[in-house]
Each structure stands twice: as structure tokens, then as C-alpha cells.
Scaffold this motif. Structure first.
Motif, mmCIF file in Angstrom:
data_model
loop_
_atom_site.group_PDB
_atom_site.id
_atom_site.type_symbol
_atom_site.label_atom_id
_atom_site.label_comp_id
_atom_site.label_asym_id
_atom_site.label_seq_id
_atom_site.Cartn_x
_atom_site.Cartn_y
_atom_site.Cartn_z
ATOM 1 N N ILE A 133 -52.393 -7.957 -2.258
ATOM 2 C CA ILE A 133 -51.267 -7.508 -1.435
ATOM 3 C C ILE A 133 -50.714 -8.717 -0.685
ATOM 4 O O ILE A 133 -51.471 -9.486 -0.080
ATOM 5 N N LEU A 134 -49.404 -8.883 -0.743
ATOM 6 C CA LEU A 134 -48.728 -9.965 -0.019
ATOM 7 C C LEU A 134 -47.965 -9.340 1.143
ATOM 8 O O LEU A 134 -47.066 -8.532 0.940
ATOM 9 N N ARG A 135 -48.320 -9.738 2.368
ATOM 10 C CA ARG A 135 -47.735 -9.113 3.555
ATOM 11 C C ARG A 135 -46.672 -9.985 4.223
ATOM 12 O O ARG A 135 -45.994 -9.534 5.143
ATOM 13 N N GLU A 136 -46.550 -11.231 3.784
ATOM 14 C CA GLU A 136 -45.545 -12.116 4.382
ATOM 15 C C GLU A 136 -44.906 -12.962 3.290
ATOM 16 O O GLU A 136 -45.502 -13.188 2.229
ATOM 17 N N ALA A 137 -43.708 -13.437 3.551
ATOM 18 C CA ALA A 137 -42.961 -14.208 2.554
ATOM 19 C C ALA A 137 -43.430 -15.652 2.550
ATOM 20 O O ALA A 137 -42.699 -16.583 2.921
ATOM 21 N N ASP A 138 -44.673 -15.827 2.110
ATOM 22 C CA ASP A 138 -45.296 -17.140 2.047
ATOM 23 C C ASP A 138 -45.410 -17.541 0.578
ATOM 24 O O ASP A 138 -46.088 -16.867 -0.201
ATOM 25 N N VAL A 139 -44.742 -18.637 0.204
ATOM 26 C CA VAL A 139 -44.668 -19.021 -1.214
ATOM 27 C C VAL A 139 -46.051 -19.343 -1.768
ATOM 28 O O VAL A 139 -46.379 -18.968 -2.900
ATOM 29 N N ARG A 157 -36.176 -9.087 -1.629
ATOM 30 C CA ARG A 157 -34.860 -8.434 -1.519
ATOM 31 C C ARG A 157 -34.857 -7.089 -2.258
ATOM 32 O O ARG A 157 -34.319 -6.094 -1.762
ATOM 33 N N GLU A 158 -35.494 -7.044 -3.430
ATOM 34 C CA GLU A 158 -35.471 -5.838 -4.259
ATOM 35 C C GLU A 158 -36.500 -4.797 -3.825
ATOM 36 O O GLU A 158 -36.240 -3.594 -3.877
ATOM 37 N N LEU A 159 -37.706 -5.271 -3.434
ATOM 38 C CA LEU A 159 -38.821 -4.350 -3.187
ATOM 39 C C LEU A 159 -39.288 -4.318 -1.739
ATOM 40 O O LEU A 159 -40.021 -3.400 -1.354
ATOM 41 N N GLY A 160 -38.907 -5.297 -0.962
ATOM 42 C CA GLY A 160 -39.353 -5.353 0.429
ATOM 43 C C GLY A 160 -40.768 -5.891 0.553
ATOM 44 O O GLY A 160 -41.430 -6.216 -0.429
ATOM 45 N N LEU A 161 -41.241 -5.988 1.774
ATOM 46 C CA LEU A 161 -42.614 -6.399 2.065
ATOM 47 C C LEU A 161 -43.350 -5.223 2.696
ATOM 48 O O LEU A 161 -42.734 -4.411 3.381
ATOM 49 N N PRO A 162 -44.657 -5.112 2.499
ATOM 50 C CA PRO A 162 -45.530 -5.924 1.636
ATOM 51 C C PRO A 162 -45.260 -5.671 0.146
ATOM 52 O O PRO A 162 -44.655 -4.667 -0.232
ATOM 53 N N LEU A 163 -45.764 -6.589 -0.694
ATOM 54 C CA LEU A 163 -45.703 -6.459 -2.152
ATOM 55 C C LEU A 163 -47.110 -6.279 -2.700
ATOM 56 O O LEU A 163 -48.058 -6.882 -2.196
#
Length: 913
Positions: free
Chosen positions: A213-219, A192-198
């Protein structure tokens, strides 16, 4: 001037520091400086290192010494910290085997100046700078405050935000917050704060260590990224039990890799309610583990009961820096101080990656990423990058030099991040790569940096009268050095070629060039060979082209020059700005690559060092050309080279002479095309799986594969007999080919039985070097060195493990037996067999012979020859330098012996003629 070189250290970048320290040691101008190697171990001890250990491939190859290591059956080398808590006396005993301990107050007696090749915490954070300030020893690079700031990514981000400079948005997560958090909720917040990717970073590490690098919202992937930056690893019972024993060993090897894993020691923590029902275990059990065997055993035992185990490095991070991803073109720019103390940005280099991240391997292995200098942008944008880097250099208070990384987006937005106050100093690093664009070779650039650092320390108030005297002495010596250039022997160093080993050839050639360029005897002339087997094309290279990232980049620059491509205007501008530096230290401007014929080469140089591998180079064709024009060269002659290039013919000749070799045969394309199924069945009948398949006329480990089944045999055959240049993806996947791994096209390949233990009490793979001399009566004498034991992490030794700094595991001398007397007896038998190989094949100059050694229960020794390299790799990390060091030769002395032998051989041939 005595230059203390500090290298090694406690950080995760210690191997790159070790290799960089060796680069500095070798490239310091011998007419100006005396190198004093100060190795810093992982406990922070200063060690005046015996010079021959500098040429080991990795720190673990010599420290801690074998005598200090506990017995182990695992093919894993460890660092000092794996020996646990050592007393002062125990540490002193270990140190005494490789050099002598130096107390801090002794440093000023050993050196006039400290060159810092240390990286990361303890090297770039102001700690060592503060110690040297205390003792009044001038040192290279930035001072205490800018160093401390330069290593702290979080502090940098806060300052950039405060100054309203463009920088990606970020958040910082502490270990305490992470341990108490709900991972899913934390991920939602970050997205929410930084967007994807992280982007996840370890805040106090360099060399892209701990980055993902995280490209998807996978826990699950989010948790793995956090763990990577914290240097943690969680393994579940299900994951561990799914691995075979060999796979568990590989898992442990990867985990304890300090660059891409988390290292040792680790704290193992178990959280599982089921443990309460087990008598030997308590819930939330913690244990510090120092050794790989202990880790393997405890994981296996504890995961019988626990659902999972968490492993945390005792030297991990307390925070994770999470940034929003920047989509843009990545660059790196070295900024130096000019003669007046003002920042001067060298031409920024674009990093063209094959992977999404410029990680540790991409930075240091040639061919994995391309370095384009200057970045391919309009001149105004390049100049804007330079000015921004110079501004950051000033803003952060950096001194002498720094490497600044960044991104430029499609809309022109410029982001700078992650400055390094000590750049990597491998021969082809950005550090030397960009300095070459203004005409400085590594030796000259180091002289410039020492002079600039002395001036910076003096401006900072350190002993102004004494440092003014040192500056005056150095300036006079540099001016005198320019006069000596005219009297040195010119040696053409021929590198490159068109085989799959061309990148390693360039690494070898550059190393030879650098060893000779810092000497007082030789003036090397870098020459690149390209073309094909019908026509060799030779080009004299300017230093900036020689230091391009790999052979393909060099060839591209040559083609552009031949097409009349003008010098990039930004390069012309920078060279003009750096004219005072270049004229002082290099004496001449940068030129374009220049085509040269063999007759012209014979007019320009006195002798040749062939740094090529495979064809051409090791096959006698180039030697024939050089002999035609009376040019002395290194290595074996035409007849011997034409045999040793062919593994099949080499094996046949050795077998006829009574030497042991693997059962072997050639497999031809014609045979396969006529009847593929019959081809496969014929091989399977003669060679039960697993067996070895490899090209017959390429050296090194190019396309050497252990074939375990029909699918792998089919894939290997299809790839080596393919018509297209590109690899077929499905076949490459079957053979587990690495990213950008080359695979040659051939009309035939060699198949051999897999050499195995066969019931021997001891079984190991070795590689042994040799050097030939002329006796008093003109007879040929063969000096065989102590062989190195090679430990492969995969099924066969890779090119990287053989030749690249920090990659291979080589133990020299080889561990044939625990008892020293018995070890030496076996060694003498092995050396006698290698000498016989040299005599049978008429090897001259020098060579490397690879073999397997079996020691039977009755102490009988069997040596099985694998292959012979008549022009072995001469990269800085190759183990032939470990072996020659044990025999008392520095790399330069070894190279000098090789050149002198070739010159004497040419004189003998001339007399006979």
C-alpha cells in the motif's frame, strides 16, 4: 476410498500448500479414507511421498535432500530450483530419496479421488484440474474454467466492472510499460486517476503475496511497491556497502524468501556506464543466479563497479494491478455448495488487523490478527454480505467451495475482491474456522467436501455411472461411521492456560484433537484451562470455539457465554440452513462452552492429554489435581515437572550430575529495586557481553534474548520487572520486539553465558525428542530420537520458527559431520547424553531437550544442555514429529504411545496403592 492429496507445487504459496496437505492427510477420517500423499515439486514432478516426510516443518527440510545440496556455509535452505537445470536422470535420483516419481497416467491407479491442496499457479488456475479431467479422476473444488478465472485478478476486475458490481477503480501496468516509463510521471497519473492511498497487487498470486500500500506520493516508495509486485529488487552500491557481512547475509535471506521476498533463481542486471571502463564487465550485463552464496558473492563483487543492480525473479509477474484504496472493514467468507448444489455462505469473518495490511504473516501466525465471526454488524448487513458472496460464487461459476474476501464501508457500500478457489487449509484457517460454526470439525468438513466434489464432477458429466457408485458407497460408510462414535475412548485434551505460550498451547491442543478425532480408537474432548495459579477453571469447548484464532479469542467467547450472551441470530440462521449437512456429518448441533469441575471431568473421560506449555501444565500443579481424581495423563509426574519447569534448578541438578550446562545465575527484582546500578554492574562482571537473559519458568523461546550491551540489559530488566500489563514502547524498540510479541512479567529472570563455538571444528544447536516405555519387568526405558539441527534466522530461535508451519528451518537428522559413519557416531554420543538428562531428571512419557553440540578437532563431542521441556510443543510443524517419523511412528502412533504409557503408569500406581 483412496484419496490422493496433491500438495506443494511450484507456486510461492507452496509452504502453505505443504502444511495444508499435511492437515488434510492427518484429518481424513481413517474409517472412510486411505490417504495417498502426492507431493508436487517446484518443477512440477509428481512424487508419491514416503509418509514420514509429510511431518517435516518445511519443504526445504527434506527436499531437495541434503545429499543433493552443494556445500554451503550460509544458514539458508534452498528449493529444488536453486540446483539449476537438472537432467531427467538427476531429478529421478533426487526424487528417489524421498519417494517415487509418478507419471500422470499412473495417477488413476493410485487413487479414486484427488484432493487438491495446491495454491496459486499450477494449483488454482485450472492446470491440474485439466490434467485430472483428462484421466477421468474426480477432484475437489472448482473445475477448469472457474479455477482459471479465479486466479486472474485482472479478468475478475473487468467482469465485475462489466456487470456494474462495486469494485475499486484500477489500472494495469505491464513490465514493458513500467520499464519505459518515467516513474514520477506514472505516479502522478495514478494519483490523478485513482487517488491515494494506492494498492499494488501481483495479479496471479494468493496469500497477499506481492501486495503493498502506498499512502503518499513518494516516487522511491512507489518504485519499491511496483518492484514488490513484479518480484524485483534494486539495490544500490551505497545501500550494499553500508551493510556488515552479517547484515548482507540477512538481506539475502529475506530476498530469497518466496513469500516475502522474490525467491531464486534471479536475473541480475547491471546498468551503469562506468562498467564500460572495466575489462571483465559489459554494460547491461545479465546473469541468472541460482544459489544464495553465488548471489552474495556477485553482489559484493559487482557493486564495487556498478552504481546499482536489479534482481528479477525468473518466475515473476508480467503485470501489476493498481487499485484505489478501499477504506472499510475487511472480511472473508467461505461459500460451500449444499446437498442440492446451491451456494451456502458460512458466517463471514472480520479481520481485525494490527497492521494496515492483512499480509502473509498476519494470515498464518496466531495472534497477529483477530478473526471475529460473524463480523460485528447488524444482522441485515451480514445477510447482505452472505447474499453478495453467494451471488459472486454463482456468477463466477465456482463449485464445491470458495473463499471470497471483501470490504464494507461506513456507508454500507460492499466490495468483493480476490476470490480463492482453494482456501488455506491450516488448522485455524478461515476454511475450518467458519465450518466449525455449523458444527463440523475438520475431519467431518473434509468428508463433506469430498462428497460434494464427487457430486459436482458427476453433474459436470464425468463418468456418471462410476461416480454414482462412489457416492453410494461413501454415503453408506458415513452413516455407518455415526454408529462407531459411541465405542471410542474419551480423552480430554487440555489446552490454553494463561502464560505467554497460551497461543502455542492452543495450536498444540488442536493438533492433538485433530489427530485423535480422525482415528477409530479415540474420541477427543477439547477442554480449555484458564484462571490463575490459585484456581484452575476448566471449560469443555464446542468445535466452533476451539477453532477460534487464538487463546484470547477462546477465553473471550467463554466469558460471553458465562455472561449469558445469546447465540448470534445470523449464526442460528446459518445453522438452520445447514442442518442437513450438520446432521449427516456431525450428528449434533453446536453448543456453548461448558464449565466443568475435575470430579465431573473424571466422570466424562477416561484419560487426559495435557497440551499446556509453561505454567500451568509443565510445573506439576495440574498433574497433582489429575492424580487426585485417578485420571491418567501424558508426560512426566509431579516431582519431575516441578524441577524441569525451573531452568535454574534444572541446570543446577544437571551440573551436579556431571553434565555440561551454561554458567548461570538468577537476577531478582528485589536486587534491582534496591540498587539498579549495582545490579547491572554485578551481572556485567559475572557475564561479559553478549549473554543470554530469559525467564526461568517459561518454556519455549518466550522472551529469550541475546543481550549485547547495557542499553539492552536495562530494557530487558525494565520490561520483565514492569508493573503494567502493556510493554514500554522505548524498551520494546531497544530489544527489537516483533509486532504483538509477548513479554512476561516476572519477579526474577535467568542469566546465562552465551554458548559459542569456542574453537570447535563443528558447532550446532539441536533439539532432541524422547519417548519412554515400560519394560517387561516394569522398568523405565528411554528411547531417544535423532536430534534436529535448528537454524535460527535471528539471534535466538523464535516461537514461530519452533512451532509454525513454513517458518522454522530444521534439519533432521542433525548434520554433525559430512561422513555418514562419523555423523552416526557423534549422534549416538549426543543421544547418550540426552538419555542421561532424562534419567537424572526422572522424565517420563516424552520430552524435548535443547542443546548445543561442539565437535572438536580431535573428534571429541561436547553436549551443552540449554533446557528441558516436559510437555513439548505438539503443533503440526514441530520437529519432534520429524524425529518420531524417522523412528517409524506416525504422529498419531506417537500420541497413542504417550497415552498408553500414561494409562499404564496410572494402573501401576493403583496397584502399588
Amino acid at each position: 476410498m483412496k484419496i490422493g492429496i496433491f500438495f506443494g507445487g511450484p507456486s510461492r504459496e507452496r509452504e502453505i500448500s505443504f502444511a495444508g496437505g499435511r492437515t488434510v492427510y492427518d484429518n481424513l477420517d481413517k474409517s472412510l479414507f486411505e490417504a495417498v500423499p502426492v507431493f508436487v515439486d517446484s518443477k512440477g514432478n509428481f512424487i508419491l511421498l514416503d509418509w514420514h516426510y509429510i511431518y517435516k516443518g518445511t519443504i526445504r527440510d527434506f527436499y531437495p535432500p541434503v545429499s543433493a545440496l552443494p556445500p554451503s556455509q550460509l544458514p539458508v535452505q534452498v528449493y529444488l530450483e536453486s540446483l539449476g537445470d537438472l537432467t531427467q536422470a538427476e531429478q529421478d535420483s533426487i526424487i528417489a530419496e524421498v519417494g517415487r516419481r509418478v507419471q500422470p497416467h499412473e495417477l488413476r491407479e493410485l487413487m479414486d479421488f484427488a484432493f487438491l491442496a495446491l495454491h496459486g499457479p499450477g494449483g488454482e488456475d485450472g492446470a491440474i484440474q485439466g490434467l485430472l479431467e483428462w484421466y477421468g479422476i474426480p477432484y475437489s473444488g472448482s473445475g477448469i474454467l472457474p479455477s482459471a478465472f479465479g486466479i486472474n485478478k485482472v479478468a475478475q476486475k473487468k467482469l465485475l466492472k462489466a456487470l456494474d458490481r462495486p469494485t475499486p477503480d484500477f489500472r494495469v501496468i505491464s513490465t514493458e510499460d513500467w520499464d519505459a516509463a518515467d516513474p514520477a510521471a506514472t505516479l502522478d497519473y495514478l494519483v490523478r486517476e485513482l487517488g491515494l492511498p494506492l494498492v499494488f497487487k501481483a495479479p496471479r498470486q494468493g496469500s497477499s503475496i506481492g501486495i503493498s500500500i502506498l499512502r503518499e506520493a513518494d516516487v522511491a516508495k512507489f518504485a519499491a511497491a511496483m518492484e514488490r509486485s513484479l518480484f524485483r529488487k534494486t539495490v544500490t552500491q551505497q545501500e550494499w556497502r553500508a551493510l556488515s557481512y552479517q547484515e548482507q547475509i540477512v538481506w539475502v535471506q529475506q530476498l530469497i524468501d518466496i513469500r516475502e521476498g522474490i525467491g531464486l533463481p534471479v536475473v541480475m542486471e547491471l546498468r551503469d556506464a562506468n562498467l564500460k571502463r572495466k575489462g571483465d564487465y559489459n554494460s547491461n550485463t545479465q546473469k541468472v543466479i541460482y544459489r544464495p552464496e553465488e548471489l552474495l558473492e556477485l553482489l559484493d563483487r559487482w557493486l564495487q563497479y556498478a552504481g546499482s543492480a536489479q534482481l528479477t525473479s525468473t518466475d515473476g509477474e508480467a503485470q501489476v494491478l493498481v487499485e484505489s484504496f478501499v477504506q472499510g472493514r475487511e472480511f472473508s467468507c467461505i461459500v460451500v455448495e449444499d446437498g442440492t448444489g446451491k451456494p451456502l455462505a458460512l458466517p463471514p469473518t472480520e479481520i481485525v488487523k494490527g497492521e494496515e495490511m492483512f499480509d502473509y504473516r498476519s494470515k498464518y501466525l496466531p495472534g497477529l490478527a483477530r478473526k471475529v465471526t460473524p463480523i460485528d454488524l447488524p444482522e441485515a448487513d451480514i445477510q447482505r454480505i452472505r447474499e453478495s458472496c453467494e451471488e459472486m460464487f454463482d456468477t463466477f461459476g465456482f463449485q464445491v467451495y470458495a473463499r471470497l474476501d471483501g470490504f464494507i464501508q461506513a456507508d454500507g457500500t460492499l466490495f468483493l475482491n480476490d476470490p480463492n478457489t482453494t482456501s488455506g487449509m491450516l488448522p485455524a484457517s478461515f476454511f475450518f474456522h467458519q465450518a466449525a460454526e455449523i458444527g463440523l470439525n475438520p475431519s467431518q468438513f473434509l468428508t463433506f467436501l469430498i462428497r460434494t466434489s464427487l457430486a459436482a464432477r458427476r453433474r459436470g458429466g464425468m463418468q456418471p455411472v462410476r461416480l454414482a457408485g462412489l457416492l453410494g458407497q461413501l454415503d453408506a460408510a458415513v452413516a455407518s461411521r455415526q454408529q462407531q462414535e459411541r465405542s471410542r475412548i474419551k480423552v480430554a485434551v487440555i489446552m490454553g492456560g494463561y502464560s505467554s505460550e497460551r497461543h502455542i498451547s492452543v495450536e498444540s491442543g488442536r493438533n492433538i484433537y485433530e489427530k485423535l478425532s480422525s482415528s477409530v480408537k479415540y474420541e477427543p474432548v477439547p477442554v480449555f484451562l484458564t484462571g490463575n495459579s490459585q484456581e484452575f477453571r476448566l471449560y469443555v469447548l464446542p468445535i466452533n470455539v476451539m477453532l477460534k484464532d487464538n487463546a484470547d479469542d477462546i477465553r473471550e467467547k467463554i466469558e460471553l457465554a458465562e455472561a449469558g450472551h445469546a447465540t448470534h441470530p445470523i449464526l442460528a440462521r446459518i445453522r438452520q440452513e445447514a442442518q442437513a449437512i450438520t446432521s449427516t456429518y456431525a450428528g449434533q448441533a453446536v453448543e456453548q462452552p461448558r464449565r466443568i469441575t475435575f470430579p465431573e471431568l473424571a466422570e466424562e473421560v477416561s484419560e487426559v492429554f495435557i497440551a499446556l506449555h509453561g505454567r500451568p501444565g509443565e510445573d506439576g500443579a495440574l498433574q497433582r489435581e489429575l492424580e487426585q481424581y485417578g485420571l491418567p495423563y501424558n508426560g512426566s509426574g509431579v516431582a519431575s515437572s516441578s524441577i524441569t519447569i525451573n531452568k535454574f534448578e534444572t541446570n543446577r541438578k544437571l551440573r551436579e550430575a556431571g553434565l555440561r550446562v551454561a554458567e548461570h545465575r538468577m537476577a531478582s527484582r528485589l536486587e534491582w529495586t534496591a540498587d539498579p546500578e549495582g545490579f547491572y554492574q554485578s551481572l556485567e562482571t559475572q557475564f561479559p557481553y553478549p549473554f543470554i537473559a530469559k525467564p526461568a519458568d517459561d518454556g519455549c523461546s518466550s522472551a529469550v534474548k541475546k543481550i549485547k550491551n547495557r542499553a539492552e540489559l536495562t530494557a530487558f530488566t525494565r520490561l520483565i520487572f514492569r508493573d503494567q500489563e502493556d510493554l514500554m514502547a522505548a524498551d520494546a524498540t531497544v530489544l527489537h520486539l516483533g509486532f504483538k510479541e509477548e513479554f512476561p512479567q516476572k519477579e526474577a529472570f535467568l542469566v546465562e553465558t552465551l554458548i559459542e563455538r569456542d574453537g570447535a571444528a563443528h558447532f550446532l544447536e539441536v533439539t532432541g525428542g524422547l519417548l519412554t516405555h515400560w519394560g517387561e519387568n516394569g522398568e523405565l526405558q528411554v528411547e531417544v530420537f535423532e536430534a534436529s539441527e535448528a537454524l535460527a534466522t535471528g539471534e535466538v530461535l523464535s516461537l514461530e520458527e519452533k512451532f509454525l508451519a513454513g517458518e522454522g528451518q530444521n534439519i533432521t537428522p542433525a548434520r554433525y559431520a559430512p561422513d555418514p559413519v562419523e555423523r552416526q557416531r557423534i549422534s549416538e554420543e549426543v543421544k547418550a547424553e540426552l538419555r542421561r538428562v532424562a534419567e537424572v531428571l526422572d522424565i517420563q512419557g516424552y520430552a524435548r531437550i535443547d542443546a548445543f553440540v561442539r565437535v572438536r578437532q580431535n573428534s571429541a563431542v561436547e553436549v551443552l544442555i540449554i533446557e528441558v521441556n516436559s510437555l513439548p510443543g505438539m503443533t503440526p510443524a514441530t520437529c519432534i514429529f520429524h524425529q518420531t517419523a524417522l523412528a517409524g511412528y506416525t504422529p498419531y502412533q506417537f500420541i497413542d504411545q504417550i497415552l498408553e504409557f500414561g494409562k499404564k503408569r496410572a494402573e501401576n500406581l493403583e496397584l502399588k496403592a
